[in-house]
Write a protein that holds these residues in place. Structure first.
Motif, PDB file in Angstrom:
ATOM      1  N   SER A 176       0.843  -1.192   0.000  1.00 46.54           N
ATOM      2  CA  SER A 176       0.000   0.000   0.000  1.00 46.54           C
ATOM      3  C   SER A 176       0.872   1.232   0.000  1.00 46.54           C
ATOM      4  N   ASN A 177       0.249   2.373  -0.289  1.00 45.30           N
ATOM      5  CA  ASN A 177       0.947   3.629  -0.066  1.00 45.30           C
ATOM      6  C   ASN A 177       0.518   4.168   1.307  1.00 45.30           C
ATOM      7  N   PHE A 178       1.020   5.329   1.671  1.00 46.49           N
ATOM      8  CA  PHE A 178       0.738   5.888   2.992  1.00 46.49           C
ATOM      9  C   PHE A 178      -0.745   6.140   3.198  1.00 46.49           C
ATOM     10  N   TRP A 179      -1.428   6.620   2.163  1.00 46.11           N
ATOM     11  CA  TRP A 179      -2.818   7.031   2.325  1.00 46.11           C
ATOM     12  C   TRP A 179      -3.774   5.850   2.304  1.00 46.11           C
ATOM     13  N   LEU A 180      -3.490   4.811   1.532  1.00 50.18           N
ATOM     14  CA  LEU A 180      -4.340   3.624   1.566  1.00 50.18           C
ATOM     15  C   LEU A 180      -4.155   2.884   2.890  1.00 50.18           C
ATOM     16  N   ASP A 181      -2.906   2.715   3.307  1.00 52.55           N
ATOM     17  CA  ASP A 181      -2.557   2.205   4.640  1.00 52.55           C
ATOM     18  C   ASP A 181      -3.268   0.896   4.982  1.00 52.55           C
ATOM     19  N   THR A 182      -3.152  -0.094   4.098  1.00 52.61           N
ATOM     20  CA  THR A 182      -3.752  -1.401   4.359  1.00 52.61           C
ATOM     21  C   THR A 182      -2.781  -2.353   5.039  1.00 52.61           C
ATOM     22  N   GLU A 183      -1.554  -1.897   5.292  1.00 57.25           N
ATOM     23  CA  GLU A 183      -0.532  -2.789   5.843  1.00 57.25           C
ATOM     24  C   GLU A 183      -0.614  -2.874   7.356  1.00 57.25           C
ATOM     25  N   GLY A 184       0.104  -3.851   7.916  1.00 60.00           N
ATOM     26  CA  GLY A 184       0.063  -4.081   9.348  1.00 60.00           C
ATOM     27  C   GLY A 184       1.145  -3.330  10.098  1.00 60.00           C
ATOM     28  N   ASP A 185       2.222  -4.028  10.432  1.00 69.71           N
ATOM     29  CA  ASP A 185       3.242  -3.463  11.308  1.00 69.71           C
ATOM     30  C   ASP A 185       4.338  -2.695  10.586  1.00 69.71           C
ATOM     31  N   SER A 186       4.356  -2.749   9.270  1.00 72.67           N
ATOM     32  CA  SER A 186       5.410  -2.056   8.533  1.00 72.67           C
ATOM     33  C   SER A 186       4.888  -1.669   7.157  1.00 72.67           C
ATOM     34  N   TYR A 187       5.707  -0.928   6.419  1.00 74.58           N
ATOM     35  CA  TYR A 187       5.373  -0.552   5.050  1.00 74.58           C
ATOM     36  C   TYR A 187       6.347  -1.222   4.094  1.00 74.58           C
ATOM     37  N   ALA A 188       5.820  -1.926   3.106  1.00 70.85           N
ATOM     38  CA  ALA A 188       6.683  -2.563   2.106  1.00 70.85           C
ATOM     39  C   ALA A 188       7.500  -1.514   1.371  1.00 70.85           C
ATOM     40  N   THR A 189       6.922  -0.347   1.151  1.00 69.01           N
ATOM     41  CA  THR A 189       7.649   0.721   0.468  1.00 69.01           C
ATOM     42  C   THR A 189       8.916   1.092   1.228  1.00 69.01           C
ATOM     43  N   ALA A 190       8.829   1.185   2.542  1.00 69.86           N
ATOM     44  CA  ALA A 190      10.011   1.513   3.344  1.00 69.86           C
ATOM     45  C   ALA A 190      11.031   0.381   3.306  1.00 69.86           C
ATOM     46  N   GLU A 191      10.567  -0.855   3.331  1.00 63.83           N
ATOM     47  CA  GLU A 191      11.470  -2.002   3.294  1.00 63.83           C
ATOM     48  C   GLU A 191      12.214  -2.080   1.965  1.00 63.83           C
TER      49      GLU A 191
END
Length: 304
Positions: free
Chosen positions: A111-126
């Motif tokens: 997801s992106n920041f605004w959709l925010d469907t992720e749990g404990d982390s952001y795949a984009t950041a990883e």
């Protein structure tokens, strides 16, 4: 390091996200320059397959999920297995921009920041930030083990020098890469590892086709964009040109190529007033790295 920076000929490069866009542009230029290339990506694209097919064994693909440290270690080991040595050049190019997955789509973790469907982390950041950090550390270990100098190129963005409300998460990851690069400036003089950062402007790549309306939202057009080849050429120069030292942040966009200057610029570590700081503050790091000099590459076991 002049032997490395004078030419790509005969060198080994590892490129994450080398299957398309900027990464593929660099892969092609590296092959033309006589380098051997390990392309670490999620899939073997048709464009990459065609490039590798014409490369006369100069380039090889290895499936790599850059979010997994083990995959990055495997890619370095793959170079050792196929080309007989660990890479001289490491390009952390893989990245994502504004993933569009919603809660009812698969995979949900994207997801992106605004959709925010992720749990404990952001795949984009990883992908955009953590993976370049991991690759830089692994590259340092591999190069020290092989007792040779090397270059690590981190691909940021001009938005890392600015801001973007609709793409705040992407923007933050690119800012972080610039700060990390500047912090790694001493690695060249101390350990022979030149860490540099490239900040492309808007580039005409398949990235803009990942979501309907994305290019329109961010006003992408031929009038403002540059080509992957433009960026790849700047990347080659950043690697081989001796005027670009470790910690350099280089911008490339429609206005041309420019080194970004910052206040509080890192000074020569030979400056007398920095010697005590170097000896005191850097000592634990240098002691740790000294143990890695000449240690054969062993991937995960290297850390145990």
């Amino acid at each position: 390091m002049s032997d490395l920076r004078s030419s790509l000929n005969g060198k080994i490069a590892l490129v994450t996200g080398g299957g398309s866009g900027i990464g593929l542009g660099f892969v092609r230029m590296a092959i033309e320059a006589g380098a051997r290339v390990v392309v670490a990506d999620l899939r073997l694209s048709e464009a990459l397959a065609a490039t590798i097919g014409a490369s006369n064994e100069q380039a090889k693909f290895v499936h790599t999920d850059v979010r997994k440290r083990g995959d990055l270690e495997t890619a370095i080991g793959f170079s050792l297995q196929i080309f007989g040595d660990v890479p001289d050049i490491y390009v952390a190019n893989a990245g994502v921009f504004e993933p569009s997955a919603k809660a009812n789509e698969s995979p949900k973790q994207w997801s992106n920041f605004w959709l925010d469907t992720e749990g404990d982390s952001y795949a984009t950041a990883e992908i955009n930030f953590t993976h370049p950090l991991k690759l830089t550390r692994l590259a340092t270990r591999a190069l020290l083990g092989a007792k040779k100098p090397g270059v690590v190129v981190l691909v940021s963005s001009t938005v890392g020098l600015s801001w973007s409300y609709p793409a705040a998460l992407y923007c933050a990851t690119k800012h972080a890469l610039i700060g990390f690069t500047r912090s790694m400036a001493p690695a060249e003089s101390l350990n022979g590892v030149k860490v540099v950062c490239l900040c492309p402007g808007i580039v005409d790549t398949p990235l803009w086709q990942t979501r309907e309306g994305l290019s329109e939202q961010f006003s992408v057009s031929d009038k403002v964009s540059i080509t992957p080849e433009d960026v790849a050429a700047a990347m080659v120069d950043l690697i081989v040109n001796e005027k670009y030292k470790g910690g350099t942040v280089l911008k490339v966009d429609r206005s041309g190529v420019k080194v970004i200057e910052f206040s509080g610029k890192t000074r020569d570590l030979k400056d007398e007033d920095l010697v005590k700081v170097k000896d005191r503050s850097f000592a634990p790091v240098q002691d740790l790295l000294a143990a890695e000099i000449g240690r054969p590459w062993g991937g995960v076991s290297d850390r145990l």
